[in-house]
Scaffold this motif. Structure first.
Motif, mmCIF file in Angstrom:
data_model
loop_
_atom_site.group_PDB
_atom_site.id
_atom_site.type_symbol
_atom_site.label_atom_id
_atom_site.label_comp_id
_atom_site.label_asym_id
_atom_site.label_seq_id
_atom_site.Cartn_x
_atom_site.Cartn_y
_atom_site.Cartn_z
ATOM 1 N N SER A 273 44.299 -42.673 32.726
ATOM 2 C CA SER A 273 45.724 -42.906 32.446
ATOM 3 C C SER A 273 46.393 -43.763 33.515
ATOM 4 C CB SER A 273 46.467 -41.578 32.292
ATOM 5 O OG SER A 273 46.693 -40.946 33.543
ATOM 6 N N GLN B 252 40.472 -38.007 32.246
ATOM 7 C CA GLN B 252 41.643 -38.401 31.464
ATOM 8 C C GLN B 252 42.769 -38.905 32.371
ATOM 9 O OE1 GLN B 252 41.962 -34.523 29.610
ATOM 10 N NE2 GLN B 252 41.651 -35.432 27.574
ATOM 11 N N PHE B 253 43.000 -38.175 33.469
ATOM 12 C CA PHE B 253 44.074 -38.559 34.382
ATOM 13 C C PHE B 253 43.751 -39.882 35.051
ATOM 14 C CE2 PHE B 253 46.818 -38.341 38.113
ATOM 15 C CZ PHE B 253 48.003 -37.847 37.570
ATOM 16 N N ARG C 76 48.168 -32.842 37.333
ATOM 17 C CA ARG C 76 47.094 -33.114 36.369
ATOM 18 C C ARG C 76 46.762 -31.871 35.558
ATOM 19 N NH1 ARG C 76 41.918 -32.016 36.533
ATOM 20 N NH2 ARG C 76 41.748 -31.718 38.784
ATOM 21 N N PHE D 73 45.000 -32.250 31.731
ATOM 22 C CA PHE D 73 44.145 -33.430 31.776
ATOM 23 C C PHE D 73 42.910 -33.124 32.608
ATOM 24 C CE2 PHE D 73 46.709 -37.558 30.995
ATOM 25 C CZ PHE D 73 47.402 -36.986 29.945
#
Length: 114
Positions: A32, A28-29, A19, A24
């Motif tokens: 995703s 965000q991770f 990550r 990220f």
């Protein structure tokens, strides 16, 4: 043969490292791979295990091997080789196959002579 050990903490640390290398945030991770930030945090800290589905999402979306995430090294590079071969135009495949056969024969001869 070496026994492979599943260690939640080490897996979480490898996911955190991935990550961070992607630059990220946890948010965000987590977005995703479609999980919550608290759940990602628990995975990264080794407090929770992830499902095979989540592992698959991480690997396919972020181009990382499951072997690396689970065990810290590549156990099987067949898929990695296939990815590389798929990027080479098919007109070069016969040359590559011939080269692989030559390497195999060389290794066979080395094995026989030792």
């Amino acid at each position: 043969m070496e026994k492979l050990i599943y260690n939640k903490y080490e897996i979480g640390q490898r996911i955190r490292k991935l990550r961070i290398s992607l630059d990220f945030s946890q948010m965000q991770f987590a977005e995703s791979i479609d999980i919550s930030v608290p759940f990602l945090s628990e995975i990264e800290n080794g407090k929770k295990s992830m499902s095979q589905e989540i592992l698959h999402r991480i690997c396919s979306i972020h181009q990382v091997s499951a072997d690396y995430l689970l065990f810290g090294y590549e156990v099987n590079t067949d898929s990695q080789i296939m990815v590389e071969l798929e990027q080479i135009p098919s007109c070069y495949h016969p040359i590559i196959i011939e080269y692989i056969h030559s390497i195999s024969k060389f290794l066979e001869n080395e094995k026989e002579s030792s």
